[in-house]
Design a protein around this motif. Structure first.
Motif, short mmCIF file in Angstrom:
data_model
loop_
_atom_site.label_atom_id
_atom_site.label_comp_id
_atom_site.label_asym_id
_atom_site.label_seq_id
_atom_site.Cartn_x
_atom_site.Cartn_y
_atom_site.Cartn_z
N ARG A 24 55.39 52.10 92.76
CA ARG A 24 56.33 53.08 92.22
C ARG A 24 55.92 54.50 92.60
NH1 ARG A 24 60.21 54.46 88.31
NH2 ARG A 24 59.71 56.36 87.15
N VAL B 203 56.76 55.19 96.28
CA VAL B 203 58.19 55.41 96.48
C VAL B 203 58.58 56.80 95.99
CG1 VAL B 203 60.50 54.68 95.77
CG2 VAL B 203 58.80 52.97 96.43
N GLU C 88 63.50 56.87 102.55
CA GLU C 88 64.64 56.46 101.73
C GLU C 88 64.66 54.93 101.61
OE1 GLU C 88 69.54 56.46 101.92
OE2 GLU C 88 68.35 57.52 103.44
N VAL C 89 64.68 54.43 100.39
CA VAL C 89 64.72 52.98 100.19
C VAL C 89 66.07 52.45 100.63
CG1 VAL C 89 64.66 51.12 98.49
CG2 VAL C 89 63.05 53.04 98.30
N VAL D 22 65.68 45.89 99.29
CA VAL D 22 64.64 45.29 98.45
C VAL D 22 64.85 43.78 98.46
CG1 VAL D 22 63.59 45.18 96.16
CG2 VAL D 22 64.64 47.33 96.94
N THR E 255 62.40 51.58 92.29
CA THR E 255 63.31 52.39 93.12
C THR E 255 63.90 53.56 92.35
OG1 THR E 255 65.26 51.06 92.55
CG2 THR E 255 63.93 50.34 94.45
N SER F 174 66.36 53.61 90.42
CA SER F 174 67.82 53.54 90.50
C SER F 174 68.29 52.38 89.65
CB SER F 174 68.28 53.37 91.96
OG SER F 174 67.70 52.22 92.53
N SER G 173 71.42 54.08 94.27
CA SER G 173 70.93 54.89 95.39
C SER G 173 71.63 54.55 96.70
CB SER G 173 69.43 54.67 95.57
OG SER G 173 69.17 53.31 95.91
N ALA H 146 71.01 51.54 98.12
CA ALA H 146 70.21 50.43 98.65
C ALA H 146 70.79 49.09 98.18
CB ALA H 146 68.76 50.56 98.20
N VAL I 236 59.83 46.16 99.49
CA VAL I 236 60.67 47.35 99.46
C VAL I 236 60.66 47.98 100.84
CG1 VAL I 236 61.13 49.55 98.31
CG2 VAL I 236 60.02 47.70 97.04
N GLY J 176 61.91 50.91 103.40
CA GLY J 176 62.45 52.26 103.48
C GLY J 176 62.62 52.72 104.90
#
Length: 391
Positions: free
Chosen positions: A152, A155, A162-163, A166, A211, A213, A252, A254, A275, A277
């Motif tokens: 976390r 990120v 930018e993610v 996932v 994330t 989000s 977001s 994603a 994850v 990105g």
């Protein structure tokens, strides 16, 4: 300190339930003071269960001062300040709401409850209790895995850019054998759902937490591979899912792919998370819970490397062992207890809150709704539980 918290005496803790989760939480309350001496002291006041003899035996084993068979009577005790609920989901709502009304701080095992309606009611009760200095938290213990806490942080710091995607799964195999007996976890009335609520609740919380989000829409499927199992009264229908799948759209932008199963042969407790990105990626497997895979596209540390998350500078590690001396699954509950005690002492809102537990419950409900309509995309409502409107 809150109005329900003593200023000098240890906080009296009651754990409701003494099976798997009750044992894990008891271990945490027994050890939290040893590893986190700066946290408010806690006293193991009473362990509650339905069977008098089994509860008394468990209380003696796990270090509790007393055993009781009535959670209602525990709420009347002045020496109990924290109620930790480790029962099946069907009872979470009634115990939590009553405990909050009685001025007890409340920790509830995930998922928050079996239904969105119950979770909304619990969240409203928690918000009202907070105005009186009474705090509450839902037990997503994997937030306290140091490697996931580090993920976390990375990120948040933009280390992987930018993610975009996932991939998350939680695979177990304890129901692979069709002769495995019936349990409360296989009945909808007691468990709410199967692998979905039991395992996907953890996965969804991690996806949203790491994330930063929320899930806004899902396409989901559920499946039960073994439709009947042997119970105390003979063959009984399994009324929950053995496995679940979902494709989730995040706020977001994603996309997250989720798979959970309790019939995945060979996987014992395999929570896996990747994850991806624009500038790198992260990977984690709970069966190697002290490690985080970190890939960066550019810079001094470009490439894929394994980070052993045991350094004192890593999240949560200051309280534990020298570098390289790995932690176990049980330590996450001790960290959780310490975080909850610290929030109570500081009179600050703990996290994950009941509102965050409700957000997960809404995603679970959307997956079920989608599955009933053969994978049709279902929007996840983002309603304010206090106002009933859009957040």
């Amino acid at each position: 300190m809150s109005m329900s918290t003593p200023t000098s005496q240890p906080l009296g803790v009651a754990v409701i339930g003494h099976s798997f989760m009750g044992k894990a939480h008891s271990n945490a309350w027994r050890n939290v003071g040893a590893f986190y001496p700066e946290a408010p002291p806690a006293r193991q006041a009473v362990l509650v269960g339905r069977d008098p003899l089994r509860t008394k035996e468990a209380a003696a084993r796990y270090g509790w001062a007393e055993a009781a068979t009535s959670w209602e009577s525990v709420l009347e005790r002045d020496d109990v300040h924290v109620v930790d609920i480790c029962t099946p989901g069907e009872s979470h709502h009634d115990i939590a709401v009553a405990a909050l009304a009685a001025g007890k701080h409340v920790l509830v095992e995930k998922p928050l409850s079996n239904t969105v309606a119950e979770s909304e009611s619990m969240t409203r009760a928690a918000a009202e209790a907070a105005t009186r200095g009474v705090h509450s938290m839902v037990g997503f213990n994997y937030r306290r895995v140091p490697a996931l806490a580090l993920a976390r942080q990375l990120v948040e710091q933009g280390r992987i850019g930018e993610v975009r995607q996932v991939r998350a799964s939680y695979l177990q195999d304890w129901l692979t054998d069709p002769t495995a007996p019936m349990t409360w976890r296989l009945r909808r009335e007691s468990a709410g759902s199967g692998a979905l609520g039991d395992l996907a609740s953890h996965v969804i919380d991690q996806v949203q937490h790491i994330t930063a989000s929320t899930v806004t829409g899902v396409n989901g499927r559920l499946h039960t591979f073994v439709a009947e199992r042997d119970g105390d009264a003979g063959r009984e229908a399994v009324t929950v899912d053995d496995a679940a799948w979902a494709t989730c759209v995040l706020s977001s932008g994603a996309i997250a792919s989720i798979e959970v199963s309790r019939v995945a042969a060979g996987r014992k407790n395999g929570l896996s998370l990747e994850v991806f990105g624009s500038e790198g990626s992260l990977s984690f497997d709970l069966e190697r819970l002290n490690e985080l895979g970190v890939h960066e596209e550019h810079g001094e540390h470009a490439g894929l490397r394994r980070v052993l998350v045991t350094e004192e500078s890593h999240p949560y590690l200051q309280a534990w062992w020298p570098p390289g001396h790995v932690l176990g699954w049980d330590a996450t509950f001790t960290m959780q207890a310490a975080d909850f005690l610290g929030a109570i002492a500081a009179d600050r809102a703990p996290s994950p809150s009941f509102a965050e537990g409700l957000a997960v419950q809404r995603v679970l409900a959307a997956v079920e709704q989608s599955a009933r309509h053969l994978g049709t995309c279902v929007d996840v409502p983002a309603e304010d539980p206090l106002e009933g409107g859009r957040a």
